[in-house]
Design an enzyme around this catalytic site. Structure first.
Site: not given
Ligand code: NDP
Length: 283
Positions: A52, A96, A119
Site C-alpha cells: 500500500k 490494517q 476502506d
C-alpha cells in the site's frame, strides 16, 4: 475463447489516472495523504502495508506510517485514531486488519471519521452504499465493478450471483451490482442447492475463501466468473476460489488468481484517498 480479465493492467491504469489527478491537485497546492496504521508483526499484514505504501509513493500520495507493537492497548490505538481524525494533514486513515486478538476491531474501525474511512468499513459508509448515496465503498468490491466495466462486461439486467456474504466483500459487492442494475442473488454456507443457484448466473462472483471450490458444475455456459479468493495452496502457490482450468472452457470471461481481483484492491484504495482529499478541498 474466454477473455482473461487482466487485473494487473487495469489496476495499473487506475493508479496512473490517480497519479495524474494527484499531480493536478499538487499544482493547486493540495496534497493527498494516507495514514497507515499497523499493529504487531503479522508477516502477511506487513506485506500488505508495504504494498500500500509503494502504491502511495507511485501515485504521489504521502503515506504517514504508524507501526505499533503487538501489545499496544485498545485505548492507545483509539487515541491514535482520534489524533489522525483531528489532523488536517490526513485525508485517509487505514488500520490494517486483522488486529491482535485483545483489540476490538469494530470499535477501532467505527472510530475512524466516515470522511477519512478510505476502506469503506464505517457503518455510515455502508449505509450510504445501501441508500445509493456518495460515500466510500470497500475497495475489493469497488475493484470488481471496475474490472467488469473496463472489460466491457455489462451488468444491467444480468443475473448476478455472489457466493459469500462478508461485510468487506460479499455484501458490498451485492449492493454495487444492484446499483449497476444487476439482478442479484447472494449465497452463503446455508444456501440450499448452491450449484443450481450459481448456474443461473451470467456474472458469478466467488468470495468464499475455499480453494478451487467453484468447479464447472457451478457455472453456466458463457458466464463471466470473478474469483475473489486468495488461498495459499499446499504447494505454497496462490489459488482462487474457482477451479480455473476446469471452469475456463465454459466461460466467456474470467479473472485469474493471481493477477485478477487482487491488484484492484490497492488501486481502489488509492482512488478513495484521492476522493477524500478532493472532497476535503471542495474539489
Ligand atoms: P469470509 O470468511 O468473511 O466469508 C466467506 C463467505 O463464504 C461467508 O459468507 C460464508 O458463508 C461463505 N461460504 C463459506 N463456505 C461456503 C460454502 N461451502 N458454500 C457457500 N458459501 C460458503 O471471507 P471474505 O469475504 O473476507 O473473503 C473471501 C475470499 O476472498 C478469501 O479467499 C479472501 O482471502 C479473499 N479476499 C480477497 C481480497 C482481494 O483483495 N482480492 C480482499 C478480501 C478477501 P456464511 O456467511 O454462511 O458463513
Amino acid at each position: 475463447m474466454a477473455k482473461i480479465i487482466d487485473g494487473k493492467k487495469i489496476s495499473s491504469d487506475i493508479k496512473d489516472e490517480v497519479k495524474s489527478e494527484v499531480e493536478a491537485l499538487n499544482k493547486k497546492g493540495i496534497r493527498v495523504s494516507l495514514a497507515v496504521v499497523l499493529v504487531g508483526d503479522d508477516p502477511a499484514s506487513a506485506v500488505y502495508v508495504r504494498n500500500k505504501k509503494k502504491a502511495c509513493e507511485y501515485c504521489g500520495i504521502r503515506s504517514i506510517s504508524h507501526e505499533l507493537p503487538g501489545d499496544t492497548s485498545e485505548e492507545t490505538l483509539i487515541k491514535l485514531v482520534d489524533e489522525l481524525n483531528a489532523d488536517p494533514e490526513v485525508d485517509g486513515i487505514l488500520v490494517q486488519l486483522p488486529l491482535p486478538g485483545h483489540i476490538d476491531e469494530k470499535k477501532v474501525t467505527d472510530r475512524i471519521l466516515p470522511e477519512k474511512d478510505v476502506d469503506g468499513f464505517h457503518p455510515v459508509n455502508v449505509g450510504r452504499l445501501s441508500m445509493g448515496d456518495p460515500g466510500f465503498v470497500s475497495c475489493t468490491p469497488q475493484g470488481i465493478i471496475e474490472l467488469l466495466k473496463r472489460s466491457d462486461i455489462s451488468i444491467a439486467g444480468k443475473e448476478c450471483v455472489v457466493i459469500g456474504r462478508s461485510n468487506i466483500v460479499g455484501k458490498p459487492l451485492a449492493m454495487l451490482l444492484l446499483r449497476e442494475n444487476g439482478t442479484v442473488t447472494v449465497c452463503h454456507s446455508r444456501t440450499s442447492d448452491l450449484k443450481e443457484v450459481s448456474k443461473r448466473a451470467d456474472i458469478l462472483c466467488a468470495a468464499i475463501g475455499k480453494t478451487e471450490f467453484v468447479t464447472s458444475e457451478y457455472v453456466k455456459e458463457g458466464a463471466c466468473v470473478i474469483d475473489v479468493g486468495i488461498n495459499r495452496g499446499e504447494d505454497g502457490k496462490l489459488k482462487g476460489d474457482v477451479a480455473y482450468d476446469d471452469v475456463l472452457p465454459h466461460v466467456s470471461a474470467i479473472t485469474p488468481v493471481p493477477g485478477g481481483v487482487g491488484p484492484m484492491t490497492i488501486a481502489c484504495l488509492m482512488k478513495n484517498c484521492l476522493i477524500a482529499a478532493k472532497r476535503k478541498a471542495g474539489e
